[in-house]
Design a protein around this motif. Structure first.
Motif, PDB file in Angstrom:
ATOM      1  N   ASN A 255     -13.501  28.374  14.914  1.00 22.84           N
ATOM      2  CA  ASN A 255     -14.647  29.134  14.419  1.00 22.84           C
ATOM      3  C   ASN A 255     -14.174  30.269  13.530  1.00 22.84           C
ATOM      4  OD1 ASN A 255     -16.843  27.785  15.761  1.00 22.84           O
ATOM      5  ND2 ASN A 255     -16.115  28.685  17.688  1.00 22.84           N
ATOM      6  N   PHE A 256     -14.879  30.508  12.442  1.00 21.37           N
ATOM      7  CA  PHE A 256     -14.601  31.627  11.549  1.00 21.37           C
ATOM      8  C   PHE A 256     -15.856  32.491  11.422  1.00 21.37           C
ATOM      9  CE2 PHE A 256     -11.490  28.419  10.348  1.00 21.37           C
ATOM     10  CZ  PHE A 256     -10.324  29.138  10.172  1.00 21.37           C
ATOM     11  N   PRO A 257     -16.097  33.380  12.417  1.00 24.33           N
ATOM     12  CA  PRO A 257     -17.283  34.251  12.359  1.00 24.33           C
ATOM     13  C   PRO A 257     -17.087  35.350  11.324  1.00 24.33           C
ATOM     14  CG  PRO A 257     -16.007  34.707  14.353  1.00 24.33           C
ATOM     15  CD  PRO A 257     -15.314  33.562  13.656  1.00 24.33           C
ATOM     16  N   LEU A 258     -18.145  35.644  10.585  1.00 20.43           N
ATOM     17  CA  LEU A 258     -18.083  36.661   9.521  1.00 20.43           C
ATOM     18  C   LEU A 258     -19.219  37.664   9.700  1.00 20.43           C
ATOM     19  CD1 LEU A 258     -17.361  34.267   6.501  1.00 20.43           C
ATOM     20  CD2 LEU A 258     -15.760  35.889   7.554  1.00 20.43           C
ATOM     21  N   ALA A 266     -15.304  37.583   0.057  1.00 20.17           N
ATOM     22  CA  ALA A 266     -14.930  37.547   1.474  1.00 20.17           C
ATOM     23  C   ALA A 266     -15.086  36.131   2.031  1.00 20.17           C
ATOM     24  CB  ALA A 266     -15.799  38.523   2.258  1.00 20.17           C
ATOM     25  N   TYR A 267     -16.149  35.455   1.607  1.00 22.87           N
ATOM     26  CA  TYR A 267     -16.378  34.095   2.087  1.00 22.87           C
ATOM     27  C   TYR A 267     -15.245  33.176   1.643  1.00 22.87           C
ATOM     28  CZ  TYR A 267     -18.860  30.022   3.753  1.00 22.87           C
ATOM     29  OH  TYR A 267     -19.196  28.908   4.461  1.00 22.87           O
ATOM     30  N   LEU A 268     -14.877  33.277   0.371  1.00 24.07           N
ATOM     31  CA  LEU A 268     -13.866  32.374  -0.195  1.00 24.07           C
ATOM     32  C   LEU A 268     -12.492  32.598   0.432  1.00 24.07           C
ATOM     33  CD1 LEU A 268     -15.109  32.538  -3.877  1.00 24.07           C
ATOM     34  CD2 LEU A 268     -15.046  30.470  -2.440  1.00 24.07           C
ATOM     35  N   GLN A 269     -12.212  33.844   0.798  1.00 24.95           N
ATOM     36  CA  GLN A 269     -10.948  34.158   1.459  1.00 24.95           C
ATOM     37  C   GLN A 269     -10.851  33.419   2.797  1.00 24.95           C
ATOM     38  OE1 GLN A 269     -10.733  38.412   1.698  1.00 24.95           O
ATOM     39  NE2 GLN A 269      -8.497  38.443   1.691  1.00 24.95           N
ATOM     40  N   THR A 270     -11.964  33.424   3.536  1.00 27.29           N
ATOM     41  CA  THR A 270     -11.994  32.726   4.820  1.00 27.29           C
ATOM     42  C   THR A 270     -11.985  31.213   4.608  1.00 27.29           C
ATOM     43  OG1 THR A 270     -13.133  34.575   5.846  1.00 27.29           O
ATOM     44  CG2 THR A 270     -13.362  32.434   6.925  1.00 27.29           C
ATOM     45  N   LEU A 273      -8.537  29.777   4.431  1.00 25.00           N
ATOM     46  CA  LEU A 273      -7.883  29.601   5.737  1.00 25.00           C
ATOM     47  C   LEU A 273      -8.369  28.314   6.395  1.00 25.00           C
ATOM     48  CD1 LEU A 273      -8.230  33.259   7.152  1.00 25.00           C
ATOM     49  CD2 LEU A 273      -6.237  32.227   6.026  1.00 25.00           C
ATOM     50  N   ALA A 274      -9.679  28.086   6.306  1.00 24.52           N
ATOM     51  CA  ALA A 274     -10.260  26.871   6.893  1.00 24.52           C
ATOM     52  C   ALA A 274      -9.685  25.627   6.207  1.00 24.52           C
ATOM     53  CB  ALA A 274     -11.780  26.908   6.769  1.00 24.52           C
ATOM     54  N   LEU A 275      -9.552  25.683   4.888  1.00 22.43           N
ATOM     55  CA  LEU A 275      -9.057  24.517   4.148  1.00 22.43           C
ATOM     56  C   LEU A 275      -7.588  24.234   4.478  1.00 22.43           C
ATOM     57  CD1 LEU A 275     -10.781  25.027   0.667  1.00 22.43           C
ATOM     58  CD2 LEU A 275     -11.499  23.539   2.557  1.00 22.43           C
ATOM     59  N   GLU A 276      -6.816  25.303   4.724  1.00 20.74           N
ATOM     60  CA  GLU A 276      -5.415  25.116   5.142  1.00 20.74           C
ATOM     61  C   GLU A 276      -5.345  24.338   6.453  1.00 20.74           C
ATOM     62  OE1 GLU A 276      -2.820  28.642   5.590  1.00 20.74           O
ATOM     63  OE2 GLU A 276      -3.678  29.312   3.661  1.00 20.74           O
ATOM     64  N   ARG A 277      -6.205  24.721   7.392  1.00 19.54           N
ATOM     65  CA  ARG A 277      -6.215  24.035   8.701  1.00 19.54           C
ATOM     66  C   ARG A 277      -6.619  22.571   8.534  1.00 19.54           C
ATOM     67  NH1 ARG A 277      -5.139  21.473  12.003  1.00 19.54           N
ATOM     68  NH2 ARG A 277      -5.599  21.412  14.243  1.00 19.54           N
ATOM     69  N   ILE A 313     -17.204  27.362  -3.824  1.00 16.51           N
ATOM     70  CA  ILE A 313     -16.926  26.790  -2.494  1.00 16.51           C
ATOM     71  C   ILE A 313     -16.745  25.273  -2.641  1.00 16.51           C
ATOM     72  CG2 ILE A 313     -17.886  26.339  -0.191  1.00 16.51           C
ATOM     73  CD1 ILE A 313     -19.385  29.096  -0.498  1.00 16.51           C
ATOM     74  N   GLY A 314     -17.647  24.639  -3.372  1.00 13.20           N
ATOM     75  CA  GLY A 314     -17.551  23.194  -3.591  1.00 13.20           C
ATOM     76  C   GLY A 314     -16.266  22.823  -4.308  1.00 13.20           C
ATOM     77  N   ARG A 315     -15.912  23.596  -5.330  1.00 12.85           N
ATOM     78  CA  ARG A 315     -14.703  23.299  -6.107  1.00 12.85           C
ATOM     79  C   ARG A 315     -13.453  23.349  -5.208  1.00 12.85           C
ATOM     80  NH1 ARG A 315     -10.489  25.083  -8.483  1.00 12.85           N
ATOM     81  NH2 ARG A 315     -10.701  27.226  -7.740  1.00 12.85           N
TER      82      ARG A 315
END
Ligand code: SP5
Ligand code: ZN
Length: 349
Positions: A255-258, A266-270, A273-277, A313-315
């Motif tokens: 989970n990535f709560p913001l 801020a959204y793209l930074q998180t 991290l999600a895309l790395e996982r 985000i889509g890109r």
């Protein structure tokens, strides 16, 4: 892009929901949402819109319990049949209980008792067309999953979109909530596990508690949700950082709560991290739960994501290079909904 859609969603059109604070308001998760998105898609030159195929009940039974599916299938008929003869039909326009299950080890006999057991909140009134609409929605997601595969393999770099409602990511193994009855993304993800590991990325503004519930103990489906912190936002009781899976599934939910006010940067930074996982999971396909209620103008949201933000985000999600089935979830600013969805999807066209 193959887009799966049918008008059957219109059958689910409750007159109201109950908001926090007790106001009875027009149902926000309305048929108009899809009409607006459809209109925006028809203006593009890459939309190939077709009806879904019927996959039957087996793929649904793989993620939802038999008792719950049986409840959804029979709820409306039983609720109407339970009406006293003296009651006017207009007094029973929806099945919506006022008592809910705080503990889940007893199953009441009556349909109202069962409704309290199987529903999480006041946003899931059941009407006559709820079940057929939910089935059609799941069939759109399954058709999108099938379309990124061919014979017995996945088609690299292929993408599809399920333009469906009711949405699904709040629906758990045996619970409806947050406008969701069948978990379309989870049903599609499980169906895709026949080809190998799957990842689900949920970018809806609200935590994907249903998806979390369904795959919590599994390591073959990685589930990732970026959302408003449940400490202040629906669904309140799931979506926290310390929920990372159970048993075999430990490490396969994140989970990535913001905070409220989260903007594009801020959204793209998180998201990175999600895309790395997700990249580390090395899955053979990706399911995207696409809600656009993180939009700055959403009536249910508190984030400040812009239309350009959704495009970016889509890109970035597209750079994973995975066969991707994109499943429609939330988004309630009907005026902006179509363009926001198109901004995201364009990257996959
Ligand atoms: C799929 C999806 O996005 N479901 C969201 C369900 C959210 N339901 C909670 C409704 C809470 C209403 N609070 C009113 C705040 C108005 N500013
Ligand atoms: Zn949402």
């Amino acid at each position: 892009m193959k887009i799966f859609h049918t008008e059957t969603h219109q059958l689910h059109n409750p007159a109201f929901e109950v908001f926090d604070g007790g106001q009875r308001v027009p149902y926000l998760e309305s048929p108009e949402r899809l009409e607006r998105i459809l209109r925006a898609l028809r203006k593009t030159d890459w939309s190939d819109i077709q009806p879904p195929r019927d996959f039957g009940l087996a793929p649904l039974r793989a993620v939802h319990s038999d008792a719950y599916l049986d409840f959804l299938a029979t709820a409306w008929t039983l609720w109407r049949a339970a009406a006293p003869e003296t009651e006017a039909a207009s007094d029973r326009t929806a099945l919506l209980p006022a008592t809910f299950a705080a503990k889940r080890d007893q199953m009441p006999e009556t349909i109202l008792g069962k409704a309290g057991f199987f529903l999480l909140d006041l946003s899931v009134p059941i009407v006559e067309g709820t079940y057929p609409a939910a089935l059609a929605s799941a069939n759109c997601a399954l058709s999108a999953a099938e379309s990124i595969s061919l014979n017995s393999s996945l088609i690299l770099h292929n993408s599809s979109f399920a333009l469906c409602r009711p949405p699904g990511h709040h629906a758990g193994c045996e619970i409806a909530g947050g406008y969701c009855f069948l978990n379309n993304a989870a049903i599609a993800a499980h169906w895709l596990t026949r080809f190998g590991k799957v990842a689900i990325l949920d970018v809806d503004y609200h935590a994907g508690n249903g998806t979390q519930d369904i795959f919590y103990s599994r390591s073959d489906v990685l589930t990732i949700s970026i959302h408003a912190d449940p400490a202040f936002e629906y669904p309140y009781y799931a979506g926290y950082t310390n929920e990372t899976g159970a048993g075999e599934g430990i490490g396969f939910h994140r989970n990535f709560p913001l905070p409220a006010g989260t903007d594009d940067a801020a959204y793209l930074q998180t998201l990175d991290l999600a895309l790395e996982r997700i990249a580390a999971h090395a899955s053979s396909s990706l399911i995207i739960s696409l809600g656009v209620d993180a939009y700055e103008g959403d009536p249910l949201g508190s984030f400040k994501v812009t239309r350009a933000g959704f495009a970016e985000i889509g890109r970035r999600v597209r750079t994973l290079g995975l066969p991707s089935a994109i499943i429609m979830e939330g988004g309630y600013n009907t005026d902006a909904l179509g363009e926001n969805v198109v901004a995201f999807l364009e990257n996959f066209a």
